[in-house]
Design an enzyme around this catalytic site. Structure first.
Site, PDB file in Angstrom:
ATOM      1  N   ASP A 104      31.020  54.970  34.727  1.00 35.47           N
ATOM      2  CA  ASP A 104      31.997  54.373  35.644  1.00 35.47           C
ATOM      3  C   ASP A 104      32.059  55.214  36.913  1.00 35.47           C
ATOM      4  OD1 ASP A 104      34.368  52.636  36.315  1.00 35.47           O
ATOM      5  OD2 ASP A 104      35.351  54.582  36.272  1.00 35.47           O
ATOM      6  N   ASP A 152      31.280  48.547  39.381  1.00 45.42           N
ATOM      7  CA  ASP A 152      31.330  50.004  39.320  1.00 45.42           C
ATOM      8  C   ASP A 152      31.129  50.563  37.914  1.00 45.42           C
ATOM      9  OD1 ASP A 152      33.695  49.088  38.296  1.00 45.42           O
ATOM     10  OD2 ASP A 152      34.981  50.458  39.404  1.00 45.42           O
ATOM     11  N   GLU A 153      30.665  49.729  36.980  1.00 40.36           N
ATOM     12  CA  GLU A 153      30.549  50.190  35.601  1.00 40.36           C
ATOM     13  C   GLU A 153      29.324  49.572  34.943  1.00 40.36           C
ATOM     14  OE1 GLU A 153      33.606  50.550  31.789  1.00 40.36           O
ATOM     15  OE2 GLU A 153      34.357  50.146  33.799  1.00 40.36           O
TER      16      GLU A 153
END
Length: 421
Positions: free
Chosen positions: A14, A112-113
């Site tokens: 993340d 974002d992950e």
């Protein structure tokens, strides 16, 4: 439970305070010492912050708040969202992942992950999964100047929970959980909503049953959970034992089935009822365009209206069409029927429309009360407009009413995901 234990080497990564960190990087600032908030200040003090920098988090500022809730006396940089920049940086990070593993072992969970299955790469790199996670995080920082956290586990579930519960607070931003950690770490999580997959509403229902931490669910009667929550209850029971049978390779080959199309917006100011009619029409244009491109029709139309904070409240209602449609005229009439029936005259700040109960697009069967020629001409026109928008951009053709001051379509057509490029 051992027979259900998949033993892979999964890393869940993340990007820390992603939007805010990108804004700091673009400005040459350190996100750990810079008070920065990502929000559209032009929307007023009620604008929602999309992200805050790691520095502000250390000062107790939550990730989600409205601008007027920012601490007084703090010189905060307010950065207008730049979605195209965030997409660019996300792509750069994905390129880093692909330096270490192949595409079929990567599952991009969000902007974002991501999950990386590194099981087949450890012998090649002569590294442990922990050492490889360190190397990948270091490479992300070298290439993008951003920082990331990593959770490691034998399956996607434990990797994700290790990330959420422990890694984000570790000195090197890495945490590894195994099945041996289930009773000592997973079972101790509370409140329940801290565990991946349990939302606030599910937490309330579980609390009513006297279940307040993950271990309570793990030691509860699985038959009662299944009776109360269906298959989700049974799945939750296994998750609380650290069991997750899903594989990254399956995530890539199983297509997502879209169950609805929706659009919503927080208005730039408080609107009166007569002003939002135009905006509702623009939103219907957007949804019906997406339905046509997907070759879908909708049986059920829902309208949500939220009033200002001063007035409070709002409503959310739905209407079932006589037959599925993706026609602008028919769906707009349904929306206005709901609006006229439930709107109470309060000032409006939020609108949402969704089209659900989808079916594949087929020849439309006109009723005796409909003007077939009118609807055919409208559909031909809208399909032509769809083609133009796809080729030249959403603002190439708009209704003349888009020039009115209370229209939002031209501004929103320039946004990505509801935010500026």
């Amino acid at each position: 439970m051992e027979q259900y234990q998949i033993k892979r080497n999964i890393i869940c990564i993340d990007l820390k305070s992603f939007f805010a960190t990108v804004e700091c990087v673009l400005r040459g600032l350190d996100p750990f010492t810079t008070p920065l908030v990502v929000a559209d200040e032009s929307r007023g003090g009620g604008a929602i912050a999309l992200a805050v920098s790691p520095y502000l988090k250390t000062k107790g500022v939550p990730s989600r708040l409205r601008l007027f809730e920012l601490p007084r006396g703090m010189d905060v940089i307010i950065a207008r969202p730049q979605m195209q920049q965030y997409l660019n940086y996300s792509a750069m990070v994905i390129e880093v992942y692909l330096e270490f593993i192949s595409e079929e072992d990567l599952y991009v969970y969000s902007i974002d992950e991501a999950f990386l299955d590194v099981t087949g790469y450890l012998n090649y790199y002569q590294m442990t999964d922990y050492e490889l996670a360190e190397k990948i995080l270091k490479r992300i920082t070298e290439k993008t100047k951003m920082y990331a956290t990593a959770g490691i586990g034998p399956n996607m579930l434990l990797a994700k929970v290790a990330l959420d519960v422990e890694a984000k607070y570790a000195s090197n931003f890495i945490a590894k959980w195994t099945y041996e950690d289930v009773k000592t770490k997973l079972w101790e999580i509370k409140p329940l909503s801290k565990m991946w997959g349990i939302g606030a509403r599910m937490e309330e229902h579980l609390n009513i049953l006297g279940l307040h931490k993950v271990g309570d669910i793990a030691n509860f009667n699985v038959k009662l959970l299944k009776k109360r929550f269906g298959i989700l209850g049974e799945e939750l029971y296994y998750h609380t034992h650290g069991i997750d049978m899903s594989l990254i390779s399956e995530k890539l080959t199983t297509p997502r089935v879209r169950k609805s199309y929706g659009v919503g917006q927080v208005l730039f100011r408080s609107y009166e009822g007569h002003e939002v009619v135009l905006i509702l029409r623009e939103m219907v244009d957007d949804i019906t365009r997406r339905l046509r491109l997907a070759k879908k029709r909708s049986h059920t139309i829902a309208l949500g209206v939220g009033y200002t904070k001063e007035d409070g409240g709002g409503f959310s209602r739905q209407l079932k069409l006589e037959q599925a449609s993706n026609n602008n005229i028919i769906i707009f009439e349904a929306v206005m029927e709901l609006f006229n029936k439930f709107y109470d005259g309060s000032l409006i700040r939020r609108l949402s429309i969704s089209a659900s109960n989808l079916t594949d697009s087929k020849n439309y069967q006109y009723s005796i009360f409909e003007d077939a020629n009118l609807l055919d001409r409208e559909e031909d026109l809208q399909v032509s407009i769809d083609i133009l928008k796809q080729k030249y951009g959403k603002n190439i053709v708009n209704r003349a009413s888009s020039e009115l001051s209370h229209s939002t379509v031209k501004v929103r057509n320039k946004l990505i995901g509801g935010h500026h490029e």
